[in-house]
Scaffold this active site. Structure first.
Site, mmCIF file in Angstrom:
data_model
loop_
_atom_site.group_PDB
_atom_site.id
_atom_site.type_symbol
_atom_site.label_atom_id
_atom_site.label_comp_id
_atom_site.label_asym_id
_atom_site.label_seq_id
_atom_site.Cartn_x
_atom_site.Cartn_y
_atom_site.Cartn_z
ATOM 1 N N ASP A 112 -72.386 116.837 -35.419
ATOM 2 C CA ASP A 112 -72.581 118.065 -36.204
ATOM 3 C C ASP A 112 -71.566 118.141 -37.341
ATOM 4 O OD1 ASP A 112 -70.372 118.641 -34.656
ATOM 5 O OD2 ASP A 112 -71.117 120.554 -33.890
ATOM 6 N N SER A 113 -70.692 117.129 -37.444
ATOM 7 C CA SER A 113 -69.821 116.995 -38.620
ATOM 8 C C SER A 113 -70.656 116.865 -39.886
ATOM 9 C CB SER A 113 -68.900 115.774 -38.469
ATOM 10 O OG SER A 113 -69.663 114.618 -38.167
ATOM 11 N N ASP A 143 -75.366 115.315 -31.349
ATOM 12 C CA ASP A 143 -74.606 116.518 -30.989
ATOM 13 C C ASP A 143 -75.524 117.705 -30.757
ATOM 14 O OD1 ASP A 143 -71.890 116.128 -30.732
ATOM 15 O OD2 ASP A 143 -71.469 116.382 -32.868
ATOM 16 N N LYS A 186 -74.446 115.085 -26.887
ATOM 17 C CA LYS A 186 -73.018 115.370 -26.701
ATOM 18 C C LYS A 186 -72.818 116.867 -26.858
ATOM 19 C CE LYS A 186 -69.740 114.266 -29.923
ATOM 20 N NZ LYS A 186 -69.249 115.593 -30.322
ATOM 21 N N GLU A 219 -69.635 120.114 -26.480
ATOM 22 C CA GLU A 219 -68.196 120.369 -26.439
ATOM 23 C C GLU A 219 -67.838 121.311 -25.286
ATOM 24 O OE1 GLU A 219 -66.899 121.812 -30.266
ATOM 25 O OE2 GLU A 219 -67.739 120.080 -31.332
ATOM 26 N N GLU A 235 -60.667 114.408 -28.507
ATOM 27 C CA GLU A 235 -60.317 114.615 -29.919
ATOM 28 C C GLU A 235 -59.023 115.404 -30.051
ATOM 29 O OE1 GLU A 235 -63.460 116.112 -32.435
ATOM 30 O OE2 GLU A 235 -62.107 116.378 -34.132
HETATM 31 O O1 KIV Z 1 -69.395 115.778 -35.066
HETATM 32 C C1 KIV Z 1 -68.786 114.706 -34.987
HETATM 33 O O2 KIV Z 1 -68.836 113.865 -35.889
HETATM 34 C C2 KIV Z 1 -68.016 114.452 -33.785
HETATM 35 C C3 KIV Z 1 -67.092 113.278 -33.785
HETATM 36 C C4 KIV Z 1 -66.030 113.461 -34.777
HETATM 37 C C5 KIV Z 1 -66.585 112.970 -32.442
HETATM 38 O O3 KIV Z 1 -68.114 115.174 -32.848
#
Ligand code: KIV
Length: 283
Positions: free
Chosen positions: A45-46, A84, A114, A116, A183
């Site tokens: 989600d970056s 994510d 993934k 959090e 992280e």
């Molecule tokens: O969103 C993302 O890119 C991430 C990584 C930095 C682990 O969660």
């Protein structure tokens, strides 16, 4: 063609050759990552910040994640495709969590998701695992908690916070996540967690002792001009190279040297004659 990287393949890498993980958000970046032999492609989600220009990751929705994940999936990578779950897509109920993760798999082509958070996310993680959706955990500096953390701050620096993170990691591993991203935590803590859990840990700003490392595509290749945390190492400077390339293109346009003869289409003899008579009539 490489052998397909699957969830069991990743699990078996615990303590073995380090896992190579990087993000990708569209077909060209996925193809570059695949050619470089990544083990895991993360549609993170970056993308909210590095691709879409938002200030943090809270703005992206399941639909946006699906749009980008599907572009990556269409390249059919050998790397495992992890996507994510965005903020608020796995917080409200187990049913909604399963529905959202299911859409990431069915419409986005994800092979795992993934999310959090630690022990407080266990009910949702267990619900996903019961639905046969593999889950990667993410602990430490969790960007979706930006407001509770008061900014992007290194986590687990004090004994109590460190103990909590070790307990979270144990709980996630015991529940059945197949890997955990660590992280923004001290390297000594990441080392303890890596020793304590039987699933691979993948570090970002967590030192050298993890079972693998992940960085954001735009950071590692120098495509992003924003703030760079100290754990980012740039292996290329693509933004500068791209600007320089475009400046040369524009200079050639102005000098009249682009396009050249070789870069232009030409009429064959017969068409040229027909064209001459057409031109004559028009004039
Ligand atoms: O969103 C993302 O890119 C991430 C990584 C930095 C682990 O969660």
């Amino acid at each position: 063609m490489r052998d397909k990287v699957t969830v069991p393949v990743v699990q078996a890498r615990k303590g073995g050759p380090k896992l190579r993980v990087v993000t990708a958000y569209d077909a060209p970046s996925a193809q570059i990552v695949e050619r470089a032999s990544a083990d895991i492609i993360l549609v993170g989600d970056s993308l909210a910040t590095v691709v879409l220009g938002y200030e943090n990751t809270l703005s992206v929705t399941v639909d946006v994640m699906i749009y980008h994940a599907a572009a990556v999936a269409r390249t059919k990578p050998s790397a495992l495709l992890v996507v994510d779950m965005p903020w608020l897509s796995y917080h409200l109920s187990a049913e909604e969590t399963i529905r959202n993760a299911g859409r990431l798999l069915r419409e986005g082509g994800a092979e795992a998701v993934k999310l959090e958070g630690g022990r407080k996310r266990l009910p949702m993680i267990e619900a996903l695992l019961a639905t046969e959706i593999p889950v990667m955990g993410h602990l430490g500096l969790t960007p979706q908690s930006i407001h509770t953390m008061g900014g992007y701050r290194v986590q687990g620096k004090h004994a109590e916070a460190a103990r909590e993170l070790v307990a979270d990691a144990r709980a996630l591993a015991d529940a059945g996540v197949f890997a955990i991203v660590l992280e923004g935590i001290p390297d000594a803590l990441a080392q303890v967690i890596t020793q304590e859990v039987r699933v691979p840990t993948i570090g970002i700003g967590a030192g050298a002792h993890c079972d693998g490392q992940v960085l954001v595509f735009h950071d590692v290749l120098g495509l992003y001009d924003g703030h760079q945390p100290k754990f980012v190492r740039q292996y290329a400077h693509l933004a500068a190279a791209a600007t320089e390339g475009l400046q040369r293109f524009f200079a050639d346009i102005q000098a009249g040297t682009f396009p050249s003869d070789a870069e232009s289409y030409h009429l064959d003899e017969q068409s040229a004659r027909a064209f001459q008579s057409f031109k004559g009539k028009e004039e």
